[in-house]
Scaffold this active site. Structure first.
Site, short mmCIF file in Angstrom:
data_model
loop_
_atom_site.label_atom_id
_atom_site.label_comp_id
_atom_site.label_asym_id
_atom_site.label_seq_id
_atom_site.Cartn_x
_atom_site.Cartn_y
_atom_site.Cartn_z
N GLY A 42 0.48 -1.09 -0.12
CA GLY A 42 0.10 0.04 0.00
C GLY A 42 0.84 1.28 -0.01
N GLU A 97 4.13 4.69 5.63
CA GLU A 97 3.06 3.89 6.02
C GLU A 97 1.88 4.50 5.23
OE1 GLU A 97 1.77 1.09 5.77
OE2 GLU A 97 1.56 0.26 7.70
N ASP A 98 1.07 3.79 4.55
CA ASP A 98 -0.27 4.18 3.78
C ASP A 98 -1.12 4.74 4.71
OD1 ASP A 98 -0.91 1.80 4.65
OD2 ASP A 98 -1.59 1.31 2.60
N ASP A 101 -4.57 2.84 11.35
CA ASP A 101 -6.05 2.65 12.11
C ASP A 101 -5.75 2.36 13.38
OD1 ASP A 101 -5.70 -0.05 11.45
OD2 ASP A 101 -6.86 0.36 9.59
N LYS A 129 -6.29 7.31 10.89
CA LYS A 129 -7.69 7.13 11.57
C LYS A 129 -7.56 7.23 13.14
CE LYS A 129 -9.45 4.19 8.09
NZ LYS A 129 -10.34 2.62 7.85
N PHE A 150 -13.64 2.93 4.99
CA PHE A 150 -12.70 2.21 4.17
C PHE A 150 -12.29 2.73 3.04
CE2 PHE A 150 -11.05 -1.25 1.76
CZ PHE A 150 -10.08 -1.74 2.58
N ASP A 157 -5.82 -0.73 -1.22
CA ASP A 157 -6.60 -1.57 -1.95
C ASP A 157 -7.73 -2.11 -1.13
OD1 ASP A 157 -5.60 -4.84 -1.62
OD2 ASP A 157 -4.59 -3.40 -0.19
N ARG A 163 -5.72 0.02 -6.36
CA ARG A 163 -4.45 0.71 -6.15
C ARG A 163 -4.16 1.89 -6.79
NH1 ARG A 163 -1.92 -2.20 -1.97
NH2 ARG A 163 -2.31 -4.46 -1.90
#
Length: 176
Positions: A42, A97-98, A101, A129, A150, A157, A163
């Protein structure tokens, strides 16, 4: 189930924020070498775009870590399928990091990588998040704080799809 994606953060805003993050990183790492760790899959779009604007000498390595599989929620089980190929001992390390959460995956990684004796270890995330956090992990650099949605696109993805979208979109599953 029908999948619908709506634009949450458009392509221009994502690009602008990536450049702003690079400026912050440039200030903090001026005169230093920086080692980026991209969390696959990601983060690859974000890491590569971010690296283009970092002025410090950059080296890069990759880890493949998962806690989602093909689900909409984290399984809570962290799997490392590809570890680093280079030592991080004594290096200034930025873990890219993408999305954060719960923070469980990054907390695990930060703890594991910290034991490898980097000179420093900070986290940069495109999306955060914060309302979902179950650990006390905090990113030094955050692109956007988002609600508990989401999201897909710009590397993120759902079941290996979406993606390649140039923006961040919200994915909704609807009955056919």
């Amino acid at each position: 189930m029908k999948e619908e994606v709506s634009v949450l953060i458009d392509e221009d805003r994502v690009a602008e924020r990536v450049r702003e993050l690079a400026e912050e990183i440039n200030r903090d790492y001026e005169g230093k070498k920086l080692h980026l760790i991209c969390i696959l899959k990601g983060s690859v779009f974000f890491t590569c775009e971010l690296a283009k604007y970092i002025k410090a000498p950059v080296t890069m390595d990759f880890m493949s870590v998962s806690s989602y599989g093909d689900r909409l929620t984290s399984s809570g089980c962290i799997t490392i399928s590809q570890d680093l190929t280079m030592s991080i001992e004594g290096r200034e390390v930025l873990l890219v990091e993408d999305i954060i959460d719960s923070g469980q995956t990054l907390s695990y990684l930060a703890n594991m990588l910290g034991k490898r004796n980097p000179a420093s270890l900070k986290i940069c995330t495109l999306l955060d998040k914060t309302t979902c956090r179950t650990t006390d992990i905090k990113a030094a650099y955050t692109g956007f704080e988002i609600e508990d949605l989401f999201v897909v696109g710009y590397g993120l993805d759902y079941a290996q799809k979406y993606r390649n979208l140039p923006y961040i979109g919200e994915l909704r599953l609807k009955e056919d």
